[in-house]
Motif scaffolding. Structure first.
Motif, PDB file in Angstrom:
ATOM      1  N   GLN A 291       1.981   6.854  -6.681  1.00  0.00           N
ATOM      2  CA  GLN A 291       0.912   7.968  -7.074  1.00  0.00           C
ATOM      3  C   GLN A 291       1.265   9.246  -6.637  1.00  0.00           C
ATOM      4  OE1 GLN A 291      -2.663   6.652  -5.229  1.00  0.00           O
ATOM      5  NE2 GLN A 291      -3.040   5.025  -6.655  1.00  0.00           N
ATOM      6  N   GLY A 292       2.146   9.537  -5.599  1.00  0.00           N
ATOM      7  CA  GLY A 292       2.528  10.854  -5.163  1.00  0.00           C
ATOM      8  C   GLY A 292       3.822  11.292  -5.765  1.00  0.00           C
TER       9      GLY A 292
ATOM     10  N   GLU B 197       2.338   1.791  -3.319  1.00  0.00           N
ATOM     11  CA  GLU B 197       1.313   2.577  -4.469  1.00  0.00           C
ATOM     12  C   GLU B 197       0.961   3.905  -4.026  1.00  0.00           C
ATOM     13  OE1 GLU B 197      -2.417   0.213  -4.143  1.00  0.00           O
ATOM     14  OE2 GLU B 197      -1.288  -1.579  -4.530  1.00  0.00           O
ATOM     15  N   ALA B 198       1.004   4.269  -2.785  1.00  0.00           N
ATOM     16  CA  ALA B 198       0.871   5.619  -2.503  1.00  0.00           C
ATOM     17  C   ALA B 198       2.058   6.452  -2.799  1.00  0.00           C
ATOM     18  CB  ALA B 198       0.449   5.767  -0.938  1.00  0.00           C
TER      19      ALA B 198
ATOM     20  N   GLU C 142       0.919  -1.097   0.120  1.00  0.00           N
ATOM     21  CA  GLU C 142      -0.063  -0.018  -0.014  1.00  0.00           C
ATOM     22  C   GLU C 142       0.964   1.372   0.103  1.00  0.00           C
ATOM     23  OE1 GLU C 142      -2.454  -0.840   3.134  1.00  0.00           O
ATOM     24  OE2 GLU C 142      -3.887  -2.157   2.413  1.00  0.00           O
ATOM     25  N   ALA C 143       1.949   1.175   0.824  1.00  0.00           N
ATOM     26  CA  ALA C 143       2.729   2.459   0.736  1.00  0.00           C
ATOM     27  C   ALA C 143       3.595   2.530  -0.594  1.00  0.00           C
ATOM     28  CB  ALA C 143       4.006   2.250   1.901  1.00  0.00           C
TER      29      ALA C 143
END
Length: 154
Positions: free
Chosen positions: A72-73, A68-69, A65-66
């Motif tokens: 995206q950032g 992916e975040a 999840e990190a």
């Protein structure tokens, strides 16, 4: 008999001696999460291998999840680090089921649920109860739920 936690600690020692910063940092964080789980609650306890595996699974999910975040950032370097940490943790988890294997297990569970009288989208809960014990640790909950929905809709 060596436990999974002992294996993690031994691998951490090897990683430190080999000066493998990524592996040693990842294993340290994982062992810290295991220790935190052991001392949570009213009294300290020793986790079983299954419980340790659940902690490792949770840590691996956090890394995915990190990653992916971060991606995206626009922070590709941090995303790569999280992915690499996730790969280190994946070595300690059971092999994940392929999509075909998962679909086959779900199809069998749908047949069992139909035999018990449950059909259509409302049978989701009953099918999940049948599938989850069979795929525990080998497939992520989201993947399982999507496969069950697809089987019930189709």
């Amino acid at each position: 008999m060596t436990t999974l936690k002992t294996k993690l600690q031994d691998d951490l020692n090897v990683a430190i001696k080999a000066r493998d910063e990524l592996r040693s940092a990842t294993l340290r964080m994982t062992l810290a999460a295991i220790t935190k789980e052991e001392v949570a609650g009213k009294e300290k306890r020793e986790l079983s291998d299954d419980e340790v595996q659940k902690v490792i699974t949770r840590e691996a999910k956090k890394r995915r999840e990190a990653a992916e975040a971060f991606a995206q950032g626009g922070r590709a370097e941090s995303a790569e680090r999280e992915k690499a940490e996730g790969e280190v943790l994946a070595e300690y988890l059971p092999k994940q089921l392929s999509d075909d294997e998962l679909a086959q297990i779900v199809a069998q569970a749908v047949e069992e649920a139909k035999a018990a009288g449950a059909e259509g989208p409302r049978a989701m809960g009953q099918v999940m109860k049948i599938v989850n014990p069979k795929v525990a640790g080998q497939a992520e909950g989201g993947r399982v739920a999507a496969a069950v929905k697809q089987a019930l809709a189709g």
